[in-house]
Structures are given as structure tokens and as C-alpha cells.
Motif scaffolding. Sequence first.
Motif, PDB file in Angstrom:
ATOM      1  N   UNK A  27       0.798  -1.058   0.024  1.00  0.00           N
ATOM      2  CA  UNK A  27      -0.045   0.044  -0.101  1.00  0.00           C
ATOM      3  C   UNK A  27       1.079   1.308  -0.133  1.00  0.00           C
ATOM      4  N   UNK A  28       1.776   1.116   0.969  1.00  0.00           N
ATOM      5  CA  UNK A  28       2.812   2.317   0.928  1.00  0.00           C
ATOM      6  C   UNK A  28       3.488   2.503  -0.524  1.00  0.00           C
ATOM      7  N   UNK A  29       3.909   1.647  -1.181  1.00  0.00           N
ATOM      8  CA  UNK A  29       4.672   1.696  -2.428  1.00  0.00           C
ATOM      9  C   UNK A  29       3.588   2.257  -3.466  1.00  0.00           C
ATOM     10  N   UNK A  30       2.307   1.708  -3.296  1.00  0.00           N
ATOM     11  CA  UNK A  30       1.344   2.428  -4.243  1.00  0.00           C
ATOM     12  C   UNK A  30       1.163   3.850  -4.126  1.00  0.00           C
ATOM     13  N   UNK A  31       1.071   4.326  -2.775  1.00  0.00           N
ATOM     14  CA  UNK A  31       0.829   5.544  -2.543  1.00  0.00           C
ATOM     15  C   UNK A  31       2.054   6.472  -3.199  1.00  0.00           C
ATOM     16  N   UNK A  32       3.314   5.944  -2.767  1.00  0.00           N
ATOM     17  CA  UNK A  32       4.463   6.697  -3.142  1.00  0.00           C
ATOM     18  C   UNK A  32       4.483   6.943  -4.541  1.00  0.00           C
ATOM     19  N   UNK A  33       3.952   5.733  -5.615  1.00  0.00           N
ATOM     20  CA  UNK A  33       3.840   5.903  -6.871  1.00  0.00           C
ATOM     21  C   UNK A  33       2.892   6.641  -7.686  1.00  0.00           C
ATOM     22  N   UNK A  34       1.812   6.741  -6.969  1.00  0.00           N
ATOM     23  CA  UNK A  34       0.582   7.310  -7.628  1.00  0.00           C
ATOM     24  C   UNK A  34       0.257   8.781  -6.863  1.00  0.00           C
TER      25      UNK A  34
END
Length: 150
Positions: free
Chosen positions: A4-11
Motif C-alpha cells: 500500500x505504501x509503495x502504491x501511494x508513493x508511486x501514485x
Amino acid sequence: MFDVLVYLYENYWQPDACPDHRQLSRKLSAVGFENEEIEDALSWLDGLATAAESHSGEQSAHALRVYSPTEQEHLGEASIGFVSFLESAGVLRAPMREMVIDRAMAIPAGPLAVEDLKIIVLMVFWSLGEEPDALILDELFVDDEDRLIH
């Protein structure tokens, strides 16, 4: 939670670009994340915002960070070594280091994998609206086994 954290960072370029928790939860759920993962990540992000507000100031050039036995056990030797590497390279200032350690200690299991610590470092930069140097960004994103040696 780290997915989830990686998704937020990327989006989302910055935390300010994220919608409120309710709307973000719906979006993350629609993308396919489990509710427990989402709740854990949002709670962790709340702690990151608090850490960003409370960790400020400068540190003397002669100061030394001593890790408590609990921190040593939870972070593990490899993660402490990676934090030291980033700090000695001038990438991670003392207040940012403390944010990284604070958020790493908030992760329930230990010792913390270096790959998970890298995500925490990225999220600290993200929360402060800073982007790490391109070489450091590569170090944080690319797994060692995926690297090509020239």
C-alpha cells in the motif's frame, strides 16, 4: 502494508495530493488491497505525519547516534548498517534518520528486512515533499539481484 505504501508513493506525488482517509480507503480497496492492509498503512501514515511534525532541528557534527538494545533487536544489523550508510553519504539528515527509526519501530515484527526499511526511507522523503538523489533513489528501488554489473 508495504505494498500500500509503495502504491501511494508511486501514485501521489506528495501526501497533500492524497484524498482524505475515507476516500483513499475506498480507492485502495477498489485497486484490490485488503481492508486490514489499508487500515495498517493509514495508521502508519498518521504516525509518519506526527513524526514529521515533531522531529526537527539540527544535530552537532560531532554527535553520535547510539541505538538502544530494543532498537538494535528490532531493526537488525543490516537495517542499522543501511541507515548508517545513508547518513554517512549525506542523504539522510539526523531528523530524517530519527523519523525512519521511529516508523521502523512502529512495524510489529523484527528484525526489519532492509527492503522494508528502504520503503520506510522513501516514505519519509515523500512525507517531507523531498525527492532523494537519483542514485539513492535507484538504491532504494532496485533489488540487488536485479542490478546489472558493468
